[in-house]
Design an enzyme around this catalytic site. Structure first.
Site, mmCIF file in Angstrom:
data_model
loop_
_atom_site.group_PDB
_atom_site.id
_atom_site.type_symbol
_atom_site.label_atom_id
_atom_site.label_comp_id
_atom_site.label_asym_id
_atom_site.label_seq_id
_atom_site.Cartn_x
_atom_site.Cartn_y
_atom_site.Cartn_z
ATOM 1 N N HIS A 185 1.020 -0.974 -0.265
ATOM 2 C CA HIS A 185 -0.130 0.397 -0.398
ATOM 3 C C HIS A 185 0.613 1.170 -0.198
ATOM 4 O O HIS A 185 1.060 1.633 0.718
ATOM 5 C CB HIS A 185 -0.783 -0.035 1.330
ATOM 6 C CG HIS A 185 -1.654 0.862 1.235
ATOM 7 N ND1 HIS A 185 -3.318 0.535 1.643
ATOM 8 C CD2 HIS A 185 -2.230 2.410 0.232
ATOM 9 C CE1 HIS A 185 -4.017 1.599 1.324
ATOM 10 N NE2 HIS A 185 -3.376 2.563 0.771
ATOM 11 N N LEU A 223 2.519 6.420 -5.180
ATOM 12 C CA LEU A 223 3.798 7.009 -5.517
ATOM 13 C C LEU A 223 3.179 8.841 -5.884
ATOM 14 O O LEU A 223 4.484 8.896 -6.220
ATOM 15 C CB LEU A 223 4.279 6.357 -6.655
ATOM 16 C CG LEU A 223 5.000 4.738 -5.854
ATOM 17 C CD1 LEU A 223 5.719 3.720 -6.943
ATOM 18 C CD2 LEU A 223 5.891 5.289 -4.633
ATOM 19 N N HIS A 238 -6.063 -1.034 5.545
ATOM 20 C CA HIS A 238 -5.473 -0.454 7.058
ATOM 21 C C HIS A 238 -7.249 -0.491 7.527
ATOM 22 O O HIS A 238 -7.313 0.865 7.793
ATOM 23 C CB HIS A 238 -5.154 1.050 6.592
ATOM 24 C CG HIS A 238 -6.267 1.341 5.485
ATOM 25 N ND1 HIS A 238 -7.514 1.219 4.670
ATOM 26 C CD2 HIS A 238 -5.768 2.332 4.362
ATOM 27 C CE1 HIS A 238 -8.420 1.844 4.120
ATOM 28 N NE2 HIS A 238 -7.091 2.576 3.489
ATOM 29 N N ASP A 245 0.531 2.370 3.624
ATOM 30 C CA ASP A 245 -0.251 3.515 3.439
ATOM 31 C C ASP A 245 0.619 4.705 3.222
ATOM 32 O O ASP A 245 -0.088 6.051 3.559
ATOM 33 C CB ASP A 245 -1.083 3.801 4.095
ATOM 34 C CG ASP A 245 -2.555 4.901 3.447
ATOM 35 O OD1 ASP A 245 -2.139 5.209 2.458
ATOM 36 O OD2 ASP A 245 -3.989 4.879 4.132
ATOM 37 N N HIS A 258 2.218 14.380 0.504
ATOM 38 C CA HIS A 258 1.305 15.470 0.381
ATOM 39 C C HIS A 258 2.709 17.441 0.186
ATOM 40 O O HIS A 258 3.481 17.065 0.681
ATOM 41 C CB HIS A 258 0.090 16.045 1.111
ATOM 42 C CG HIS A 258 -0.887 15.136 0.721
ATOM 43 N ND1 HIS A 258 -1.664 15.214 -0.061
ATOM 44 C CD2 HIS A 258 -0.818 14.249 1.990
ATOM 45 C CE1 HIS A 258 -2.584 13.922 0.308
ATOM 46 N NE2 HIS A 258 -2.324 13.234 1.594
#
Length: 425
Positions: free
Chosen positions: A53, A56, A227, A300, A304
């Site tokens: 998870h 990219l 998750h 996960d 950002h």
């Protein structure tokens, strides 16, 4: 290809021994005077880690991450293979897009990249994407997910589960009932009420998991739950496995360590989907990972750019970095607490995710003739996490300023060193 003689490594935390890396495969106990020596005294040798998870971001959000920088971060975390999620722009819902991501991974060379195909066109939840074409593509997609969006339509979810049976695929569900989480910002509870942030109830996750376990059993297909974050979810998955249903699940490092009280800071670095939960949920997740109810740890990893996190909580993006710190968090929460041995860490972070994703050249024991995917890890050191030191393009780590144990010293992918002495090669 350079040969390496890894000297004195503790394989899976056991007794010290030597590992020869030659021609892309492993040889235990052998020597080669021409090989480059790597002093691994006191280091734990694990099979290269596999992440089910990873975001990219390429194509479309190269300001947050690229395949190259993301796989460099993965290598620094001890990963030799990652599954790249489909919420790119354009969405990875066609053979062309998944092949683009796969080829970018091959060009970078730091990790093998296995694209995850979208379940529905554009992640819109209206019609199935080209699942068969993606499975037959050069990328050989076997994992499909609308991660970031729940496949909330039960009929569509059933059709997807039926479709992937043709090529032994798996549907990885982001379990979030959208009608119960409209505008939700953090875990629903007493704290969300005090903070004035819309609550995200545990039942929004658990209701979807219960439905999808039943659907997977009904059609005889493979379901993977992304998750997992609540104690109730762990119990539902435990019941599904006890019933003999083909259900697997993952937990993130941040849900093993961090709790919803961090939202009281209003720091958006702690805003994530699903949200950080209670200490009781964290304990249940650790127990579920320890007893095998939860099969794997998956990062996960969600990079950002600065402007998407440096703002008020309600406007901030969901997600946090995870690749470079995953093994340290697992050591602190699972190994140092006695819940897992290093051999079991190898299962949860390499063997199991490779098996779920149907990855053939990773997740193999460190035996003679096995592909030379190895991570050397020093569990004895402690370090303060500095966001500025991340090799990711983004800096939204929730562990900044926190002291964590251990560090990855070296990573070898298919016999090639991607990290040596804690630095990218």
């Amino acid at each position: 290809m350079t040969s390496y003689l890894i000297k004195g490594a503790r394989i899976l935390g056991g007794e010290p021994g030597d590992i020869l890396v030659r021609d892309g495969v492993l040889a235990l106990g052998e020597t080669d005077p021409a090989a480059e020596a790597v002093d691994a005294t006191g280091l734990v040798a694990l099979p290269g880690l596999v992440d089910l998870h990873t975001h990219l971001r390429e194509p479309g959000r190269e300001d947050a991450e690229t395949v190259l920088t993301g796989t460099q971060a993965a290598a620094m975390g001890g990963f030799t293979a990652v599954h790249a999620m489909a919420n790119t722009d354009p969405v990875a819902d066609t053979a062309g897009v998944v092949e683009q991501v796969w080829r970018l991974g091959r060009e970078g060379g730091y990790c093998d990249v296995y694209p995850v195909g979208a379940v529905t066109v554009g992640l819109a939840g209206q019609q199935l994407a080209e699942l068969g074409a993606m499975a037959d593509s050069a990328a050989r997609v076997r994992v499909f997910s609308d991660d970031g969006h729940c496949v909330s339509d039960a009929v569509l979810m059933r059709r997807a589960l039926e479709y992937v049976k043709a090529f032994d695929g798996v549907v990885a569900q982001h379990a979030q009932e959208p009608r119960l989480t409209d505008g939700a910002q953090m875990n629903e509870g007493e704290l969300s009420g005090r903070l004035g942030l819309t609550g995200w109830p545990a039942v929004a996750e658990e209701a979807v998991i219960a439905r999808d376990c039943l659907l997977a059993a009904h059609v005889g297909s493979r379901l993977h739950v992304c998750h997992v974050s609540t104690a109730g979810s762990v119990e539902l998955i435990r019941q599904a496995k006890a019933s003999g249903w083909n259900v697997t699940a993952e937990v993130t490092p941040h849900h093993l360590l961090l709790t919803d009280d961090l939202a009281a800071s209003y720091d958006p670095v702690f805003k994530v989907n699903p949200p950080l939960r209670t200490a009781a949920d964290t304990e249940a997740l650790r127990a579920g990972l320890a007893d095998g109810t939860i099969d794997a740890v998956a990062t996960d990893h969600a990079p950002h750019p600065h402007e998407d996190k440096d703002c008020e909580w309600s406007a901030a993006a969901f997600g946090m970095l995870g690749l470079e710190t995953a093994l340290s968090v697992v050591q602190q929460t699972m190994v140092d607490t006695g819940l897992l041995t290093w051999a079991q860490v190898a299962d949860r972070m390499s063997y199991a995710p490779a098996r779920i994703g149907r990855v053939l050249d990773h997740g193999r024991p460190l035996d003679d003739g096995a592909p030379a995917n190895v991570v050397l890890y020093d569990p004895s050191v402690r370090r303060v996490v500095e966001a500025s030191e991340s090799v990711s393009l983004s800096r939204n780590t929730p562990y900044a300023g926190m002291e964590l144990p251990g560090r990855v010293v070296a990573t070898f992918r298919q016999g090639r060193a991607t990290v040596l002495d804690g630095k990218l090669c």
